[in-house]
Write a protein that holds these residues in place. Structure first.
Motif: not given
Length: 121
Positions: A100, A109, A112
């Motif tokens: 990432i 983030w 995810a």
């Protein structure tokens, strides 16, 4: 350059031209720290088959290859986008592994990362 060659080159360059005890001590300390953290992650993975590993600020660290987790483990390496772009040139895709590109301070983030397992950071 392959990751192992890059790692060796970095260690070699920092050690060449200086037999300083401080540099030798720092290199030994880094190796001991890496071994300690690798073993900690391995024990966590062994105890939690649904483990999620979050490696924040991973840089070019090779922990994913040293630990070599089974595909059922969900492993996330996070660092700035430019660092992750470089990483992608050295580390092949593998099952359960996600890179990432984001600052850790940007909350996006986290979307995810699954929330259904035990995590080690």
């Amino acid at each position: 350059m392959r990751p192992a060659i890059l790692a060796c080159s970095v260690v070699h360059c920092s050690a060449v031209g200086s037999a300083s005890p401080a540099r030798s001590s720092a290199a030994i300390s880094l190796a001991i720290r890496a071994k300690f953290l690798d073993d900690l992650v391995r024990r966590f993975i062994a105890a939690h088959p649904d483990a999620i590993v979050l490696h924040l600020g991973c840089g070019l660290d090779r922990r994913i290859t040293r630990v070599d987790p089974p595909a059922r483990i969900r492993w996330f390496d996070l660092d700035y986008p430019d660092v992750i772009d470089i990483r992608r040139g050295f580390y092949p895709a593998r099952d359960g592994y996600t890179m990432i590109g984001s600052s850790v301070t940007e909350a996006a983030w986290l979307e995810a990362v699954p929330h259904d397992g035990r995590a080690i950071i």
